[in-house]
Design a protein around this motif. Structure first.
Motif, PDB file in Angstrom:
ATOM      1  N   ARG A 171       0.843  -1.194   0.000  1.00 50.17           N
ATOM      2  CA  ARG A 171       0.000   0.000   0.000  1.00 50.17           C
ATOM      3  C   ARG A 171       0.880   1.247   0.000  1.00 50.17           C
ATOM      4  NH1 ARG A 171      -5.357  -0.186   0.318  1.00 50.17           N
ATOM      5  NH2 ARG A 171      -6.444  -2.041   1.087  1.00 50.17           N
ATOM      6  N   LYS A 172       0.275   2.400  -0.301  1.00 50.68           N
ATOM      7  CA  LYS A 172       0.985   3.666  -0.295  1.00 50.68           C
ATOM      8  C   LYS A 172       0.208   4.667   0.545  1.00 50.68           C
ATOM      9  CE  LYS A 172       3.120   3.249  -4.889  1.00 50.68           C
ATOM     10  NZ  LYS A 172       3.224   3.872  -6.244  1.00 50.68           N
ATOM     11  N   ARG A 173       0.903   5.257   1.506  1.00 53.04           N
ATOM     12  CA  ARG A 173       0.239   6.237   2.365  1.00 53.04           C
ATOM     13  C   ARG A 173      -0.306   7.407   1.542  1.00 53.04           C
ATOM     14  NH1 ARG A 173      -0.069   7.629   7.631  1.00 53.04           N
ATOM     15  NH2 ARG A 173       1.201   5.844   8.235  1.00 53.04           N
ATOM     16  N   GLU A 174       0.431   7.798   0.489  1.00 48.95           N
ATOM     17  CA  GLU A 174       0.004   8.940  -0.317  1.00 48.95           C
ATOM     18  C   GLU A 174      -1.131   8.588  -1.279  1.00 48.95           C
ATOM     19  OE1 GLU A 174       3.565   7.093  -2.525  1.00 48.95           O
ATOM     20  OE2 GLU A 174       2.871   7.396  -0.457  1.00 48.95           O
ATOM     21  N   ASP A 175      -1.456   7.303  -1.402  1.00 46.95           N
ATOM     22  CA  ASP A 175      -2.536   6.874  -2.295  1.00 46.95           C
ATOM     23  C   ASP A 175      -3.315   5.746  -1.625  1.00 46.95           C
ATOM     24  OD1 ASP A 175      -4.248   6.170  -4.286  1.00 46.95           O
ATOM     25  OD2 ASP A 175      -2.725   5.677  -5.782  1.00 46.95           O
ATOM     26  N   ASP A 228      -5.959   4.353  -2.314  1.00 44.38           N
ATOM     27  CA  ASP A 228      -6.637   3.438  -3.238  1.00 44.38           C
ATOM     28  C   ASP A 228      -5.710   2.349  -3.764  1.00 44.38           C
ATOM     29  OD1 ASP A 228      -9.088   4.747  -3.076  1.00 44.38           O
ATOM     30  OD2 ASP A 228      -8.561   6.149  -4.671  1.00 44.38           O
ATOM     31  N   TYR A 229      -4.424   2.461  -3.489  1.00 42.08           N
ATOM     32  CA  TYR A 229      -3.407   1.557  -4.038  1.00 42.08           C
ATOM     33  C   TYR A 229      -3.316   0.284  -3.201  1.00 42.08           C
ATOM     34  CZ  TYR A 229       1.271   0.190  -5.765  1.00 42.08           C
ATOM     35  OH  TYR A 229       2.339  -0.464  -6.314  1.00 42.08           O
ATOM     36  N   ASP A 243      -7.836  -2.805  -4.564  1.00 44.83           N
ATOM     37  CA  ASP A 243      -7.227  -1.660  -5.225  1.00 44.83           C
ATOM     38  C   ASP A 243      -8.348  -0.860  -5.895  1.00 44.83           C
ATOM     39  OD1 ASP A 243      -6.046  -0.085  -7.470  1.00 44.83           O
ATOM     40  OD2 ASP A 243      -4.172  -0.961  -6.726  1.00 44.83           O
ATOM     41  N   ARG A 294      -8.067   2.227  -7.564  1.00 47.77           N
ATOM     42  CA  ARG A 294      -7.587   3.325  -8.394  1.00 47.77           C
ATOM     43  C   ARG A 294      -8.401   3.532  -9.665  1.00 47.77           C
ATOM     44  NH1 ARG A 294      -1.510   1.729  -9.257  1.00 47.77           N
ATOM     45  NH2 ARG A 294      -2.309  -0.351  -8.698  1.00 47.77           N
ATOM     46  N   HIS A 344      -6.932   1.115 -16.524  1.00 45.99           N
ATOM     47  CA  HIS A 344      -6.127   2.004 -15.677  1.00 45.99           C
ATOM     48  C   HIS A 344      -4.642   1.673 -15.838  1.00 45.99           C
ATOM     49  CE1 HIS A 344      -4.202   3.468 -11.954  1.00 45.99           C
ATOM     50  NE2 HIS A 344      -5.131   4.413 -11.957  1.00 45.99           N
ATOM     51  N   HIS A 357      -1.610   4.121 -17.449  1.00 45.96           N
ATOM     52  CA  HIS A 357      -0.572   4.621 -16.547  1.00 45.96           C
ATOM     53  C   HIS A 357       0.771   3.905 -16.692  1.00 45.96           C
ATOM     54  CE1 HIS A 357      -4.239   6.247 -14.702  1.00 45.96           C
ATOM     55  NE2 HIS A 357      -3.456   7.170 -14.179  1.00 45.96           N
TER      56      HIS A 357
END
Length: 534
Positions: free
Chosen positions: A44-48, A50-51, A111, A113, A151, A155
């Motif tokens: 996971r990513k703290r800044e995202d 939804d990831y 996820d 995103r 998606h 990307h």
């Protein structure tokens, strides 16, 4: 006598269970020789927020570890195992290149995103009057295959040139184990592709290439790239390759049936039959039913012939978060759920004065709206985290009732309710609340049914039983029954009237004007009545 391996890939670990058909029905273990679990990381990513991704290699390494541990714990020779079957999370999507080499990690089921892509698919499908959109409840979800693949293509321009196809998790693992390197030779699960990719034999499989190209030029030729043999789980994906047989300590050449989603096979392992609704309650909740007739249900995310049980039409709905909500409440309070749950058995229906909408991770069914957030009404200055936890249990039960009422309204039989998955085994309060809210007895398997469904399909592949029903009769666990309390059910009927009104008023962008000024006073009134009557 047949000894087989049933494999269940969950969100954070893989569980391998060895079953012996000759011992089925002898005791509570129902032929279970051993179960082993191996974990893998969730990225996971703290800044995202939804990831959410996972590595294919991490999962295969965990499968090897758990299989070898189960064989050791059972005290048998791995060559005795006659078949292996697997289920996985979904929609968990992996893009692959030549020789089925992963081009990236799995876009895991959680996820989120691909929200924009899902909205575009839904809008175009309705403009084009695509029949497939009606079979998935009228809204295409950001959790599903085409949205996630689009998606990824948008990307990852540097990887597009190497892209050959994409697989659902269950199909990728089965192909890997069988040594398949040609994407066209890999079998694809009707369960996975029907519920998440709009596949249906009624319109010759996937949506037309014309529709997909109109959605985005990046999808030009995608229908051909997703072509192949689409099969139900009574058919074989292939046979175990020498490489993976050696790695796991098994015999090469044993059959591996076409895989499916974990919740669908959990329902089979929980004894699901026509007329049953199985709530597979874990981090989220999958609600599974099956019917001979294909009744379309608005807002219910999947109606697919041949899923769950090859001879029936499978129906899937669910909540985007259940156990995740309980964990979040406990985490914010600095406790574990098990600690915060102590004493909940003394709570009574409606006593907290709180009403909680379980949208912390959006709404999967029946609104299919990823933009929603959790709502709790009725707070006062002395409410505790434990009060909120109890209200959250009630809220997930109310949401489940919304879904079951919708299914019944459109002809899906709801005769028995079975609570399966990991949480009901360890949360008696939840089971009783569900019985009281639904007004129906709730059956809970007397043991852990996880991976038993995959075991049943492995037993069919090993020809140990002639049918799913015969295997269920021998291998499925008995039930503990939670009976509705009439007084609690009466209270919950009053609360449900408010919940239902708020659910549709707050959950739909263009909802009709609704009077809600009576909600908070009535929550206080009900709580006071319950407290006085205690």
């Amino acid at each position: 006598m047949s000894t087989i391996a049933g494999v269940d890939f969950g969100t954070l670990s893989v569980r391998v269970t060895l079953l012996d058909s000759a011992r089925g029905g002898e005791d509570v273990a129902k032929g279970r020789l051993a179960t082993a679990v191996a974990e893998y990381p969730l990225h996971r990513k703290r800044e995202d927020p939804d990831y959410a991704t996972q590595s294919h290699q991490d999962q295969m390494d965990a499968l090897v570890k758990a299989t070898r541990q189960a064989i050791q714990d059972a005290g048998i020779d791995g060559s005795q195992i006659e078949a292996m079957a697997l289920d996985t999370t979904g929609s968990s999507v992996i893009p692959v290149g030549e020789n089925l080499q992963p081009l990236d990690d799995y876009y895991l089921w959680c996820d989120h995103r691909a929200k924009e892509e899902a909205q575009q698919i839904t809008e175009l499908a309705h403009r084009e009057q695509l029949e497939a959109i009606e079979w998935c409840g009228g809204v295409y979800s950001h959790e599903w295959g085409f949205a996630k693949l689009l998606h990824w293509l948008r990307h990852n321009p540097d990887k597009r040139g190497r892209f050959v196809t994409a697989f659902e998790h269950c199909d990728m693992v089965a192909a890997t184990l069988c040594g398949v390197t040609d994407a066209k030779q890999a079998k694809r699960s009707v369960c996975a592709m029907g519920h998440k990719w709009m596949w249906n034999p009624k319109w010759d499989g996937l949506p037309s290439q014309e529709f997909l190209s109109k959605l985005d030029p990046l999808f030009e030729g995608i229908r051909e790239k997703l072509a192949g043999s689409y099969e139900t789980s009574n058919k074989l994906a292939g046979h175990l390759s020498p490489q993976w047989a050696e790695a796991m300590g098994l015999r090469a050449g044993i059959p591996i049936p076409v895989g499916a989603f974990d919740a669908h096979w959990d329902a089979i392992g929980a004894g699901c039959r026509e007329g049953d609704v199985v709530n597979v309650v874990g981090t989220s909740t999958c609600i599974i039913a099956m019917q001979k007739k294909a009744n379309l249900v608005p807002g219910v995310c999947g109606v697919v012939p041949g899923s769950v049980h090859p001879a029936y039409t499978g129906v899937e709905a669910g909540l985007s978060a259940t156990g995740d909500i309980f964990e979040a409440i406990a985490r914010r309070a600095g406790h574990k759920v098990s600690e915060l749950s102590k004493g909940l058995e003394s709570y009574r229906a409606g006593q907290t004065g709180l009403l909680r909408l379980s949208w912390d991770n959006g709404d999967r069914t029946v609104l299919v709206n990823s933009e929603l957030g959790g709502v709790t009404l009725g707070w006062n200055l002395i409410h505790t985290a434990q009060d909120e936890l109890y209200a959250a249990i009630e809220g997930t039960a109310f949401h489940t009732r919304i879904i079951l009422d919708r299914m019944a309204e459109y002809g899906v039989p709801v005769d028995r309710v079975i609570n399966a998955g990991g949480i009901p085994q360890n949360n008696q309060v939840l089971n009783q609340v569900y019985a009281d809210v639904l007004g129906k007895p709730v059956l809970v398997p007397a043991g852990i049914p996880t991976s038993l469904g995959s075991g049943i399909f492995a037993l069919l592949a090993a020809k140990a039983f002639p049918s799913i029903e015969d295997a269920q009769a021998s291998m499925c666990l008995s039930y503990k029954t939670f009976t509705p309390n009439p007084e609690a059910h009466s209270t919950y009927n009053r609360l449900f009237d408010h919940y239902k009104r708020l659910y549709f008023a707050l959950g739909k962008r263009k909802s009709d004007p609704t009077v809600i000024g009576d909600v908070l006073p009535n929550l206080r009134k009900i709580a006071a009545e319950v407290t006085r009557g205690a």
